[in-house]
Design a protein around this motif. Structure first.
Motif, mmCIF file in Angstrom:
data_model
loop_
_atom_site.group_PDB
_atom_site.id
_atom_site.type_symbol
_atom_site.label_atom_id
_atom_site.label_comp_id
_atom_site.label_asym_id
_atom_site.label_seq_id
_atom_site.Cartn_x
_atom_site.Cartn_y
_atom_site.Cartn_z
ATOM 1 N N ARG A 298 10.885 14.191 -4.012
ATOM 2 C CA ARG A 298 10.586 14.479 -5.468
ATOM 3 C C ARG A 298 11.366 15.615 -6.024
ATOM 4 N NH1 ARG A 298 6.151 13.463 -8.851
ATOM 5 N NH2 ARG A 298 4.629 13.215 -6.851
ATOM 6 N N ALA A 299 11.310 16.665 -5.313
ATOM 7 C CA ALA A 299 11.872 17.851 -5.477
ATOM 8 C C ALA A 299 13.559 17.674 -5.620
ATOM 9 C CB ALA A 299 11.613 19.029 -4.569
ATOM 10 N N ALA A 300 13.893 16.933 -4.629
ATOM 11 C CA ALA A 300 15.247 16.619 -4.547
ATOM 12 C C ALA A 300 15.845 15.543 -5.564
ATOM 13 C CB ALA A 300 15.706 15.944 -3.132
ATOM 14 N N GLY A 301 14.853 14.823 -6.127
ATOM 15 C CA GLY A 301 15.365 13.930 -7.191
ATOM 16 C C GLY A 301 15.395 12.396 -6.914
ATOM 17 N N THR A 302 15.169 12.172 -5.539
ATOM 18 C CA THR A 302 15.548 10.872 -4.820
ATOM 19 C C THR A 302 14.434 10.083 -4.601
ATOM 20 O OG1 THR A 302 15.533 12.202 -2.728
ATOM 21 C CG2 THR A 302 17.688 11.979 -3.517
ATOM 22 N N LEU A 303 13.491 10.335 -5.048
ATOM 23 C CA LEU A 303 11.882 9.741 -4.971
ATOM 24 C C LEU A 303 12.086 8.413 -5.797
ATOM 25 C CD1 LEU A 303 9.573 9.577 -3.415
ATOM 26 C CD2 LEU A 303 8.290 10.674 -5.431
ATOM 27 N N THR A 304 11.737 7.308 -4.990
ATOM 28 C CA THR A 304 11.864 6.162 -5.974
ATOM 29 C C THR A 304 10.313 5.493 -5.563
ATOM 30 O OG1 THR A 304 14.009 5.716 -5.092
ATOM 31 C CG2 THR A 304 12.843 3.797 -6.068
ATOM 32 N N ILE A 305 9.807 5.116 -6.831
ATOM 33 C CA ILE A 305 8.410 4.435 -6.771
ATOM 34 C C ILE A 305 8.434 3.040 -6.418
ATOM 35 C CG2 ILE A 305 6.356 4.032 -8.258
ATOM 36 C CD1 ILE A 305 6.967 6.484 -9.867
ATOM 37 N N ASN A 306 7.480 2.435 -5.557
ATOM 38 C CA ASN A 306 7.399 1.206 -5.304
ATOM 39 C C ASN A 306 6.628 0.294 -6.495
ATOM 40 O OD1 ASN A 306 6.945 -1.358 -4.082
ATOM 41 N ND2 ASN A 306 5.384 -0.787 -2.773
ATOM 42 N N GLU A 307 7.156 -0.533 -7.075
ATOM 43 C CA GLU A 307 6.787 -1.235 -8.189
ATOM 44 C C GLU A 307 5.526 -2.269 -7.781
ATOM 45 O OE1 GLU A 307 10.002 -2.765 -10.308
ATOM 46 O OE2 GLU A 307 10.848 -0.771 -11.147
ATOM 47 N N ASP A 308 5.614 -2.644 -6.467
ATOM 48 C CA ASP A 308 4.577 -3.416 -5.794
ATOM 49 C C ASP A 308 3.251 -2.960 -5.515
ATOM 50 O OD1 ASP A 308 6.387 -5.823 -6.400
ATOM 51 O OD2 ASP A 308 7.571 -5.262 -4.743
ATOM 52 N N TYR A 309 3.178 -1.671 -5.696
ATOM 53 C CA TYR A 309 2.184 -0.902 -5.014
ATOM 54 C C TYR A 309 0.954 -1.272 -5.662
ATOM 55 C CZ TYR A 309 -1.393 2.799 -4.174
ATOM 56 O OH TYR A 309 -2.147 3.765 -3.762
ATOM 57 N N ILE A 310 -0.285 -1.778 -5.021
ATOM 58 C CA ILE A 310 -1.532 -2.238 -5.738
ATOM 59 C C ILE A 310 -2.630 -1.225 -5.551
ATOM 60 C CG2 ILE A 310 -0.772 -4.594 -4.926
ATOM 61 C CD1 ILE A 310 -2.695 -4.444 -2.760
ATOM 62 N N GLY A 311 -2.522 -0.115 -5.169
ATOM 63 C CA GLY A 311 -3.485 0.967 -5.222
ATOM 64 C C GLY A 311 -3.804 1.419 -6.594
ATOM 65 N N LEU B 216 0.915 -1.192 0.050
ATOM 66 C CA LEU B 216 -0.124 -0.222 -0.068
ATOM 67 C C LEU B 216 0.786 1.159 0.031
ATOM 68 C CD1 LEU B 216 -2.516 -1.273 2.735
ATOM 69 C CD2 LEU B 216 -3.030 -1.307 0.243
ATOM 70 N N ASN B 217 2.257 1.096 -0.101
ATOM 71 C CA ASN B 217 2.948 2.194 -0.062
ATOM 72 C C ASN B 217 3.451 2.612 -1.473
ATOM 73 O OD1 ASN B 217 5.022 3.874 0.473
ATOM 74 N ND2 ASN B 217 6.388 2.779 1.911
ATOM 75 N N LYS B 218 3.330 3.696 -1.975
ATOM 76 C CA LYS B 218 3.467 4.399 -3.272
ATOM 77 C C LYS B 218 4.922 4.664 -3.326
ATOM 78 C CE LYS B 218 -0.662 7.176 -3.260
ATOM 79 N NZ LYS B 218 -1.419 8.450 -3.318
ATOM 80 N N THR B 219 5.779 4.780 -2.449
ATOM 81 C CA THR B 219 7.202 4.814 -2.492
ATOM 82 C C THR B 219 7.851 3.640 -2.013
ATOM 83 O OG1 THR B 219 7.565 5.966 -0.222
ATOM 84 C CG2 THR B 219 6.706 7.170 -1.942
ATOM 85 N N LYS B 220 9.183 3.505 -2.387
ATOM 86 C CA LYS B 220 9.935 2.211 -2.013
ATOM 87 C C LYS B 220 10.869 2.643 -0.773
ATOM 88 C CE LYS B 220 12.533 -1.199 -4.510
ATOM 89 N NZ LYS B 220 13.396 -1.548 -5.771
ATOM 90 N N HIS B 221 11.117 3.926 -0.373
ATOM 91 C CA HIS B 221 11.976 4.074 0.911
ATOM 92 C C HIS B 221 11.372 4.977 1.887
ATOM 93 C CE1 HIS B 221 15.036 1.804 -1.503
ATOM 94 N NE2 HIS B 221 15.141 2.720 -2.052
#
Length: 222
Positions: free
Chosen positions: A203-216, A121-126
């Protein structure tokens, strides 16, 4: 980290024994309590095996799902972002049950599974979600009604009074859990730690990682 702490304690004991001229006493205590440690561990095996097996039976019998439904009102208050039929609800219910019984070793696998379920349920990875932060706070402070491990340890080293700690343990863990949950709720709503704000900063810092397993239904688009 615990390895470094234990090595540090041993090093301090050796240095202190050498400086004070009591190194012989340190060596004697080392070998004496090594045997005591083995006796305590063996004494714990029966208790831990029984309750770990009991938790496994509960899981296979579907009792964890029933437990999840029984405490769903409280779960909904603490985890409003988690759907009531999501697998994480059952995992967290079983995890809390093990913690309430004071069985840390049995609770750990369920806690890891609950965190993995919440990650879907997490949109991000970290970046931890509010639900993940809450379960971590509860696991750290965890209300304990029956401190099984502590009782087993005390029973292994003393004949009477092993259960004297039950009242203080319930009081202390209740207070710690209330404080932990309260602080987590406050921080979740604060401007600095609010999840949406943290995501925007990443996102602004360019360090945002998307969670590929997000099911939302509303994933983040970079």
């Amino acid at each position: 980290m615990m390895n470094f702490i234990w090595v540090g304690l041993v090093a301090i004991a050796v240095i202190a024994g050498t400086v004070t001229g009591n190194i012989a006493a340190v060596q004697e205590a080392l070998f004496s309590f090594a045997g005591t440690a083995v006796e305590i561990v063996i004494g714990l095996v029966g208790v831990m095996v029984f309750f770990t097996g009991l938790m496994s039976v509960m899981e296979k019998a579907g009792l964890c799902e029933k437990l999840g439904k029984a405490i769903s009102p409280v779960m909904r208050l603490l985890f409003p972002d988690v759907p009531k039929d999501h697998p994480a609800m059952s995992s967290m219910a079983l995890y809390f049950a093990a913690n309430i019984l004071g069985i840390g070793n049995a609770a750990t696998p369920f806690g890891l599974k609950a965190m993995a379920d919440l990650q879907t349920l997490n949109k991000t990875k970290h970046i931890a979600t509010d639900a993940q932060c809450m379960i971590l706070a509860i696991s750290t402070t965890s209300i304990t009604l029956i401190p099984v491990t502590v009782l087993a340890l005390r029973s292994a080293v003393q004949v009477e009074g092993a259960a004297e700690v039950v009242g203080p343990v319930i009081l202390a863990t209740t207070i710690s859990t209330v404080v932990g949950v309260g602080v987590t709720l406050l921080l979740n709503k604060s401007k600095k730690y609010k999840l949406e704000n943290v995501i925007e900063r990443e996102r602004a810092a360019g360090t945002l990682t998307i969670n590929e397993d997000y099911i939302g239904n509303d994933p983040i688009r970079l």
